[in-house]
Write an enzyme that holds these catalytic residues in place. Structure first.
Site, PDB file in Angstrom:
ATOM      1  N   GLY A 126       0.803  -1.211   0.000  1.00 55.51           N
ATOM      2  CA  GLY A 126       0.000   0.000   0.000  1.00 55.51           C
ATOM      3  C   GLY A 126       0.836   1.261   0.000  1.00 55.51           C
ATOM      4  N   CYS A 127       0.393   2.247   0.767  1.00 55.60           N
ATOM      5  CA  CYS A 127       1.002   3.572   0.730  1.00 55.60           C
ATOM      6  C   CYS A 127       2.409   3.631   1.319  1.00 55.60           C
ATOM      7  CB  CYS A 127       0.099   4.571   1.450  1.00 55.60           C
ATOM      8  SG  CYS A 127      -1.457   4.870   0.594  1.00 55.60           S
ATOM      9  N   SER A 128       2.815   2.631   2.074  1.00 56.52           N
ATOM     10  CA  SER A 128       4.179   2.633   2.620  1.00 56.52           C
ATOM     11  C   SER A 128       5.165   1.942   1.685  1.00 56.52           C
ATOM     12  CB  SER A 128       4.210   1.955   3.992  1.00 56.52           C
ATOM     13  OG  SER A 128       3.795   0.596   3.896  1.00 56.52           O
TER      14      SER A 128
END
Length: 389
Positions: free
Chosen positions: A169-171
């Protein structure tokens, strides 16, 4: 900023030391974007037409969301032509995982290759000089993976060492930087190509009261790819590093694994985001950042520059208030969100592109900075970096 040389990394705030021997550096960046540009003012009509939805309540909610995201422009793989070819994508309850993956697998490869070629062009050395590939995506699923197809498409040597990071995801982008840093510093002479590629096709579907977060995704998320080249010991006559990757860390928050939740189903990916995400991040962010800043003896949050993955305006606002940051500290993160939306793992690289521009223009006076991203887990990714003249 630091001069390009070798020396002791621990210089403290306000000084201008030389670069540390053997530390990984960011040598080049590139990006790849879909042809379809989606201005935010057209999102409501486009989404409702694409999903054949005429519900006034849905329209009103999406209009409110589009105003609060601060996004102005996004890029998208989804198009009228694609929906005409695959009308099942807008039919509720239809098993569509196979066609979605076919579309996603092809799209992320094309976007990733475009971004990689842009980074290689900026770097100025041949693709054959790449020794390692780190590939990140939360948008594809296949064997062999996109890393192999990307290496083939780019003409990388068959002995290029490949690493895939999937569904972070966003990381994911910050995790890829951490991975590339470790590879570069432990393999002298190596050059690591990092490629992140994402599309929202996997989660596109008609609105449903059972999935309220679908509208948040429609208002916030975009598609695209990014690439970076990492290496230690830059060649003075051939390479132009602008950021030294000094120290990285990762941490997850126990008991928060449901706050960012995604499940692959026969209809694609069902994604949910807890309303308490900004609060969870706020409760831990100060201690997490101090872990990084303590490495060089910096105490004040306004004494470093910031490159934060902009998951949404609420997270940036919480960070700004909690850490008492000056408004300009998160300016480039807000700019990336405004111009691209949240492109999952890619977005931190778009922030770094703006950071590089400001470093080149001498607009950043601080020597040290932080790269931050937050993903499922809740997982914190952080890196202490230093600007280079």
């Amino acid at each position: 900023m630091a001069d390009l040389g070798f020396g002791d990394a621990r210089s403290g705030n306000g000084s201008r030391s030389q670069c540390s021997r053997g530390k990984a550096m960011l040598l080049a960046l590139g990006k790849g974007l879909p042809e379809q540009v989606l201005p935010q003012e057209k999102v409501v009509e486009t989404y409702l037409q694409d999903t054949i939805c005429d519900d006034p309540a849905t329209r009103a909610k999406l209009e409110r969301l589009c105003k609060t995201t601060t996004v102005r422009t996004r890029y998208t793989v989804m198009s009228k032509e694609l929906l005409d070819e695959h009308p099942e994508l807008r039919t509720e309850g239809t098993p569509t995982l196979t066609p979605r993956l076919d579309i996603c697998n092809a799209a992320v490869l094309e976007l990733g290759a475009t971004a990689a070629r842009a980074a290689l062009g900026e770097w100025g050395r041949p693709a054959a000089d790449i020794t390692h590939l780190v590939y990140i995506s939360s948008s594809e699923l296949r064997l062999p993976g996109g890393d192999l197809f990307l290496a083939t498409r780019l003409g990388l040597h068959p002995n290029t060492v490949r690493t895939s990071l999937l569904f972070l995801g966003c990381s994911g982008g910050a995790a890829a930087l951490r991975t590339a840093k470790d590879i570069a510093e432990n393999n002298p002479g190596s050059r690591v190509l990092v490629v992140a590629a994402e599309t929202t096709v996997l989660g596109f579907r008609p609105p449903s009261p059972d999935r309220p977060y679908d509208l948040v995704g429609a208002a916030l998320f975009g598609d695209g790819a990014s690439a970076a080249i990492i290496g230690a010991g830059p060649i003075a006559a051939e390479e132009s590093p602008f950021l030294e990757l000094q120290f990285s860390t990762q941490e997850f928050l126990p008991g928060t694994d449901k706050v960012i939740d995604g499940k692959i189903t026969e209809e694609g990916i069902n994604f949910k985001l807890g309303r308490d995400l900004p609060e969870k991040i706020e409760n831990r962010i100060e201690g997490f950042c101090r872990t990084l800043m303590d490495r060089v003896g910096i105490k004040e949050f306004n004494d470093v520059f910031w490159a934060v993955h902009p998951g949404g305006p609420a997270i940036l606002n919480r960070l700004e208030v909690c850490l008492e940051l000056q408004p300009e500290k998160l300016k480039i993160s807000r700019k990336a969100l405004m111009n691209y939306g949240n492109v999952s793992s890619n977005t931190v690289f778009y922030v770094l592109e703006y950071l590089r521009d400001e470093l080149k223009k001498g607009m950043i006076r601080e020597e040290w900075g932080l790269i931050l991203a937050f993903g499922p887990g809740i997982t914190f990714e952080g890196m202490l970096v230093r600007g280079i003249n």
